[in-house]
Design an enzyme around this catalytic site. Structure first.
Site, PDB file in Angstrom:
ATOM      1  N   THR A 275       0.823  -1.330  -0.138  1.00  0.00           N
ATOM      2  CA  THR A 275       0.020   0.093   0.082  1.00  0.00           C
ATOM      3  C   THR A 275       0.976   1.054  -0.120  1.00  0.00           C
ATOM      4  O   THR A 275       2.002   1.135   0.225  1.00  0.00           O
ATOM      5  CB  THR A 275      -0.996   0.124   1.317  1.00  0.00           C
ATOM      6  OG1 THR A 275      -0.209   0.128   2.344  1.00  0.00           O
ATOM      7  CG2 THR A 275      -1.578  -1.237   1.178  1.00  0.00           C
ATOM      8  N   CYS A 276       0.073   2.258  -0.297  1.00  0.00           N
ATOM      9  CA  CYS A 276       0.980   3.597  -0.409  1.00  0.00           C
ATOM     10  C   CYS A 276       0.958   4.149   1.025  1.00  0.00           C
ATOM     11  O   CYS A 276       1.129   5.217   1.088  1.00  0.00           O
ATOM     12  CB  CYS A 276       0.083   4.686  -1.030  1.00  0.00           C
ATOM     13  SG  CYS A 276       0.278   4.481  -2.851  1.00  0.00           S
ATOM     14  N   ASP A 277       1.005   3.534   2.181  1.00  0.00           N
ATOM     15  CA  ASP A 277       0.879   3.973   3.312  1.00  0.00           C
ATOM     16  C   ASP A 277       2.191   3.665   4.009  1.00  0.00           C
ATOM     17  O   ASP A 277       2.913   2.559   3.940  1.00  0.00           O
ATOM     18  CB  ASP A 277       0.075   3.294   4.397  1.00  0.00           C
ATOM     19  CG  ASP A 277      -0.078   3.796   5.803  1.00  0.00           C
ATOM     20  OD1 ASP A 277       0.473   4.179   6.313  1.00  0.00           O
ATOM     21  OD2 ASP A 277      -1.372   4.187   6.058  1.00  0.00           O
TER      22      ASP A 277
END
Lengths: 377, 377
Positions: free
Chosen positions: B324-326
């Site tokens: 994810t982009c986290d």
């Protein structure tokens, strides 16, 4: 931050607890605020913050572009009315088959941070535009920024040159100063790095044109945060300082800053108790916790404002926890949360500033609890 | 720990990555192992560990009882064939309307840890049996045990007496020594506390009969763990030491110990890269991370065994992260994970010991990624 529309919705509809209510008027104001503050930048809404179809449709109608983390998010943005040209596949970690699917959907702007990713894109999306993410230190950000994304500027130069060699359009540089960034100067160092990469590639005959300045714009939780205007001024000055008269195209990717303060979670007090007769802190258990949508309380990073009908009563410190049988499902303990001493089982609480990073973070069914319901009004 | 049945399933069916495969034969062996190790204890499977219908049906058929965290889990246990008499509503944090619903479904055994909860149960499930959870320190446990559940033994005495006064059956004491508990002696102190509560209530004319010894039984990740037999011996000795000849009825609530080693996640390497030319550690990005089912890597608490087809090659340390982009979606960084230097994009990896606390922890759709698919064979 519960707008009158949200208050009216809750009192008239009385939806089951817990639930999130998002006010589209606030999203519209936020979008217009960013447009005013950074009139020369394109706004790419970070879909992951809250992909509710109504939010995407509103933003598409307002002229927003979209920063997507996956093919599913790209499809949602397309369904909401965005054209493929207004979509960036902003995740630096992509399966090659997903790059191909995005390319097939018309997306032509991709994030990379290494030559390995460039090679996937050269194979699966020939001719696409790529920007390379550089590492920043994230100082001043409240949500932890790891080294997960980006590479050092020296490597970015090689990555973009490699893209150029493989027939891609080396279009620019991106960075992210860290989520809930409260230091308006945080963009300056990254802009200096970006300008350095521009210059080095120009020396190699490659003209970069784009600086993607990422997100990081904060939402107001308990502490005041600078205005969008303050960020805009600081960023514009940084651009002038480092790029002089040759200002690049710029992109910003607000997520939290676009929808965070547009949402309020209604929750219910399930239990108020003590662990021993001499316990100084009460424990307050809500029907929502870390696994039901409040994942950003991890390490007590984000401290949400909590409003009750008893806020005029005296307050005392509470440990705040969620409803699951998981001992890690505690929201605030290191820094207890002051809540009214009169707070009791069955009371409703409003958790403000919860429009971003709540619904999609919720677990599928941990402990049998349903995911967070949302109403977009 | 990938059994031959799992290996065959993966090679024949080639399910999309990521996915979890659970081998019911292992669950059956684990159930029988607990029954042999603690022949005088009733086994209440902790449904939250993995509520897959096939697992619940198998355990119901084997004669297991069920520890449920919510009405939804109670309904799942009933559907799987358990009678209401074999169900414990083991969450100390319950809405009164949920107590009433459980009572309506025939459930008559409830956990409490304060007088406030006792009063809900007296109103919504009159005449029910309650056990009071006491706090333990959780030393020796690998998954953090907070003070979220339970009260000190002195308060438990008051709580149970209050239940008795309100017409409930004060039936006993529960405790939890902490998840993934590797010290077989950890139960001893809690049993001493339980015996103390028994004695004090006997002095008030209330005869407790039940000790719910909770879960905590570990699964094997990278390090060896004691056998079920070793736990059984230690617990039986503790019971004799503290209860003498008047041994109480006992319950155990294995979750992780029942299904953890029955499951294997198949995942895919999405990217292998470095952040700078001089970086010592590679970054390996998988198509599953903290928000896709591996939430228990939080603070690097649980360290899963990872198997690749290249494990005979030399290894070097990697930072392991999700897709994810986290930036918080990093699995192992403080203690990098040794993986084959030859590991490359597209490689399949098996993450072992993932039968518990994975599927239901997965987020609904964070970053647009689907929840973890599961196959129970």
């Amino acid at each position: 931050m519960a707008t009158q529309r949200i208050v009216d919705f809750l009192s008239q509809r009385r939806p089951m607890s817990p639930c999130l209510v998002v006010d589209l008027d606030v999203v519209r104001e936020n979008f217009n605020g960013f447009r005013r503050a950074l009139p020369d930048s394109s706004i790419f809404y970070a879909v992951k913050a809250n992909p509710a179809p109504q939010i995407l449709a509103l933003l598409a109608a307002l002229g927003s572009s979209f920063d997507c983390a996956s093919v599913a998010e790209i499809e949602m943005a397309l369904e909401a009315g965005a054209s493929a040209g207004r979509i960036s596949y902003g995740n630096t970690i992509k399966k090659e088959r997903d790059v191909a699917r995005a390319h097939g959907l018309g997306v032509s702007l991709f994030a990379v941070d290494c030559v390995e990713e460039v090679e996937k894109i050269a194979r699966a999306a020939p001719g696409a535009r790529v920007f390379c993410r550089v590492l920043t230190d994230g100082e001043g950000a409240e949500w932890p920024l790891s080294r997960k994304f980006g590479c050092v500027p020296e490597m970015a130069i090689e990555v973009l040159e490699h893209a150029h060699r493989l027939g891609l359009v080396a279009t620019g540089v991106s960075f992210h100063v860290g989520s809930q960034q409260t230091d308006t100067q945080a963009w300056d160092g990254a802009l200096a790095d970006a300008a350095h990469v521009f210059q080095r590639l120009a020396e190699r005959g490659i003209a970069l044109t784009l600086v993607n300045m990422g997100g990081g714009f904060p939402t107001r939780y308990l502490k005041d945060v600078p205005s969008a205007e303050a960020y805009g001024r600081s960023i514009f000055e940084g651009l002038k300082r480092h790029f002089g008269n040759a200002l690049p195209e710029t992109i910003i990717e607000p997520g939290r800053g676009m929808v965070g303060d547009a949402g309020v979670i209604k929750a219910e007090v399930v239990l108020v108790s003590k662990k021993s007769a001499s316990d100084e802190n009460r424990w307050v258990y809500l029907d929502i916790g870390k696994f039901g949508g409040l994942a950003e309380t991890m390490d007590e990073a984000i401290r949400y404002p909590i409003v009750t009908a008893r806020d005029r009563d005296a307050k005392s410190p509470c440990v705040l926890a969620g409803p699951t049988c998981d001992s890690a499902d505690v929201l605030y303990e290191k820094t207890p949360y002051p809540l009214p001493v009169s707070l009791t089982v069955g009371d409703e609480v409003l958790i403000e500033g919860t429009g971003a990073y709540t619904t999609t973070y919720a677990s599928v069914a941990f402990n049998g609890f349903e995911p967070l319901r949302a109403y977009v009004i």
